[in-house]
Design an enzyme around this catalytic site. Structure first.
Site, PDB file in Angstrom:
ATOM      1  CG  LEU A  99      -0.529  -1.968  -0.845  1.00 36.52           C
ATOM      2  CD1 LEU A  99      -1.043  -0.567  -0.509  1.00 36.52           C
ATOM      3  CD2 LEU A  99      -1.676  -2.849  -1.294  1.00 36.52           C
ATOM      4  N   PRO A 100       1.961  -2.686  -4.567  1.00 38.68           N
ATOM      5  CG  PRO A 100       0.820  -2.800  -6.604  1.00 38.68           C
ATOM      6  CD  PRO A 100       0.607  -2.577  -5.133  1.00 38.68           C
TER       7      PRO A 100
ATOM      8  CE  LYS B 210      13.094  -5.929  -2.038  1.00 35.54           C
ATOM      9  NZ  LYS B 210      13.308  -7.360  -2.251  1.00 35.54           N
TER      10      LYS B 210
HETATM   11  P1  NAD Z   1       1.319  -7.789  -6.995  1.00 39.74           P
HETATM   12  O1  NAD Z   1       1.067  -6.758  -8.020  1.00 39.74           O
HETATM   13  O2  NAD Z   1       1.175  -9.230  -7.354  1.00 39.74           O
HETATM   14  O3  NAD Z   1       0.337  -7.541  -5.730  1.00 39.74           O
HETATM   15  C1  NAD Z   1      -0.066  -6.285  -5.263  1.00 39.74           C
HETATM   16  C2  NAD Z   1      -1.534  -6.409  -4.848  1.00 39.74           C
HETATM   17  O4  NAD Z   1      -1.939  -5.178  -4.245  1.00 39.74           O
HETATM   18  C3  NAD Z   1      -2.482  -6.663  -6.012  1.00 39.74           C
HETATM   19  O5  NAD Z   1      -3.256  -7.821  -5.757  1.00 39.74           O
HETATM   20  C4  NAD Z   1      -3.344  -5.396  -6.066  1.00 39.74           C
HETATM   21  O6  NAD Z   1      -4.681  -5.641  -6.478  1.00 39.74           O
HETATM   22  C5  NAD Z   1      -3.286  -4.948  -4.615  1.00 39.74           C
HETATM   23  N1  NAD Z   1      -3.598  -3.536  -4.403  1.00 39.74           N
HETATM   24  C6  NAD Z   1      -3.100  -2.436  -5.032  1.00 39.74           C
HETATM   25  N2  NAD Z   1      -3.626  -1.309  -4.498  1.00 39.74           N
HETATM   26  C7  NAD Z   1      -4.451  -1.710  -3.497  1.00 39.74           C
HETATM   27  C8  NAD Z   1      -5.281  -1.022  -2.579  1.00 39.74           C
HETATM   28  N3  NAD Z   1      -5.373   0.310  -2.555  1.00 39.74           N
HETATM   29  N4  NAD Z   1      -6.014  -1.761  -1.703  1.00 39.74           N
HETATM   30  C9  NAD Z   1      -5.940  -3.095  -1.693  1.00 39.74           C
HETATM   31  N5  NAD Z   1      -5.174  -3.817  -2.554  1.00 39.74           N
HETATM   32  C10 NAD Z   1      -4.445  -3.128  -3.437  1.00 39.74           C
HETATM   33  O7  NAD Z   1       2.764  -7.510  -6.410  1.00 39.74           O
HETATM   34  P2  NAD Z   1       3.688  -8.505  -5.556  1.00 39.74           P
HETATM   35  O8  NAD Z   1       4.558  -9.280  -6.460  1.00 39.74           O
HETATM   36  O9  NAD Z   1       2.839  -9.205  -4.546  1.00 39.74           O
HETATM   37  O10 NAD Z   1       4.655  -7.437  -4.836  1.00 39.74           O
HETATM   38  C11 NAD Z   1       4.194  -6.646  -3.755  1.00 39.74           C
HETATM   39  C12 NAD Z   1       5.370  -5.842  -3.238  1.00 39.74           C
HETATM   40  O11 NAD Z   1       6.402  -6.740  -2.800  1.00 39.74           O
HETATM   41  C13 NAD Z   1       6.008  -4.924  -4.280  1.00 39.74           C
HETATM   42  O12 NAD Z   1       6.366  -3.732  -3.671  1.00 39.74           O
HETATM   43  C14 NAD Z   1       7.228  -5.727  -4.746  1.00 39.74           C
HETATM   44  O13 NAD Z   1       8.274  -4.880  -5.213  1.00 39.74           O
HETATM   45  C15 NAD Z   1       7.626  -6.431  -3.463  1.00 39.74           C
HETATM   46  N6  NAD Z   1       8.347  -7.694  -3.652  1.00 39.74           N
HETATM   47  C16 NAD Z   1       7.948  -8.597  -4.581  1.00 39.74           C
HETATM   48  C17 NAD Z   1       8.651  -9.792  -4.738  1.00 39.74           C
HETATM   49  C18 NAD Z   1       8.227 -10.822  -5.771  1.00 39.74           C
HETATM   50  O14 NAD Z   1       8.992 -11.786  -5.984  1.00 39.74           O
HETATM   51  N7  NAD Z   1       7.061 -10.697  -6.384  1.00 39.74           N
HETATM   52  C19 NAD Z   1       9.757 -10.047  -3.933  1.00 39.74           C
HETATM   53  C20 NAD Z   1      10.125  -9.121  -2.958  1.00 39.74           C
HETATM   54  C21 NAD Z   1       9.404  -7.946  -2.823  1.00 39.74           C
END
Ligand code: NAD
Length: 294
Positions: free
Chosen positions: A65-66, A171
């Site tokens: 999740l975010p 992290k």
């Molecule tokens: P994103 O915003 O693309 O995805 C998050 C998803 O969670 C969304 O699809 C959203 O609809 C869903 N969501 C939110 N609340 C929810 C709930 N209550 N129930 C179900 N679904 C829910 O974000 P992301 O890029 O996939 O990143 C996710 C995590 O990974 C973050 O914490 C980010 O910091 C970390 N991260 C991201 C990257 C990257 O390159 N994007 C790399 C390493 C770590």
């Protein structure tokens, strides 16, 4: 094989869940966004209509999740998901969140007989798609041994960082260092180009010299220097600047709670906030280059 529930099919979660399917796991997933669920169903995954439905028959739960508030509101409180997960199950919380927030969720899970690991990742969307993520894991070693086969389907390096919350600490330290390196590289690239150097020549000299670092190896922020880097695709794809700003904020919170001095991290956060204020939060974090050019 144990059924897996996957919560959060975003940029990272969807390719991670796909790799679990590829490894032969039965995966039931939930996201608030129906397009993500449809994409998952097309790959042979089973969409659920709620997080509670997804975890009903699951022995392992993965969430991606975010931010802290999303994770806390999903799992904690009366009627939170921890009340719906069968005791004895394993929860792999892979989002990047505050170490203190992770510890709160750990404690609540332990009180219900659920083994939880904080397992944030590094490697970006490319690593998520290729199944080559690095997992930094906090929690009990026995739980990690149970989790290993599931994590191995999504990643290549699995580190036990230490007790509850330690994965998140590792992290935020890593991402603070990455941001500082990216900003330093962007600043040096702009200085060299303004002084008449060819950006590709300068990038190669620094890459092979004592200034060499990961951003020069894999992710040059100057457009056109690396064909596949986000900088050469209008800073699209990759890791959003707003997520980097979030992680730098988490690093500052950790610094506050440990009275650590992190001047470079503090400055990096300010520079990323400026980038966000200019409307560039959705761009890849290498767009910090924009702060140093006309
Ligand atoms: P994103 O915003 O693309 O995805 C998050 C998803 O969670 C969304 O699809 C959203 O609809 C869903 N969501 C939110 N609340 C929810 C709930 N209550 N129930 C179900 N679904 C829910 O974000 P992301 O890029 O996939 O990143 C996710 C995590 O990974 C973050 O914490 C980010 O910091 C970390 N991260 C991201 C990257 C990257 O390159 N994007 C790399 C390493 C770590």
């Amino acid at each position: 094989m144990t059924q897996i529930a996957f919560i959060g099919l975003g940029h990272m979660g969807l390719p991670m869940a796909r790799n679990l399917l590829k490894a032969g796991h039965a995966v039931v997933a939930f996201d608030l966004v129906s397009d993500a669920l449809n994409a998952f169903a097309q790959d042979g995954g089973k969409p659920a209509t709620s997080a509670a439905e997804a975890v009903r028959d699951a022995g392992v739960v993965v969430s991606m999740l975010p931010a802290s508030r999303h994770v806390e509101s999903l799992y904690l409180g009366d009627g939170g998901l921890l009340d719906k997960i069968t005791p004895g199950s394993l929860v792999l919380e892979c989002s990047t969140i505050a170490p203190d927030s992770a510890r709160k969720v750990h404690a609540a899970a332990a009180a219900r007989g659920i083994a939880l690991l904080d397992a944030p990742v590094s490697g970006g969307t490319a690593g998520a798609a290729a199944g080559t993520l690095t997992f930094m894991v906090g929690g009990k070693i026995e739980a990690l041994e149970k989790a290993r086969p599931v994590l191995a389907a999504m990643g290549k390096n699995i580190f036990h960082a230490g007790p509850d919350g330690a994965g998140q600490v590792a992290k935020v330290c890593n991402n603070q260092l990455l941001a500082v390196q990216m900003i330093g590289t962007a600043e040096a690239m702009a200085l060299g180009v303004a002084s008449g150097l060819d950006p590709a020549v300068l990038a190669e000299i620094m890459r092979q010299s004592s200034g060499g670092n990961w951003t020069l190896e894999k992710y040059n922020p100057w457009p056109g220097v690396m064909e596949n880097a986000p900088a050469s695709k209008g800073y699209s794809g990759g890791f959003m600047a707003e997520l980097m700003a979030k992680d730098l904020g988490l690093a500052q919170e950790a610094a506050q709670s440990t009275a650590s001095s992190t001047p470079m991290g503090a400055l990096a956060l300010q520079l990323y906030r400026l980038l966000l204020k200019q409307g560039n939060g959705k761009l890849d974090f290498s767009a910090v280059q924009k702060l140093f050019v006309e």
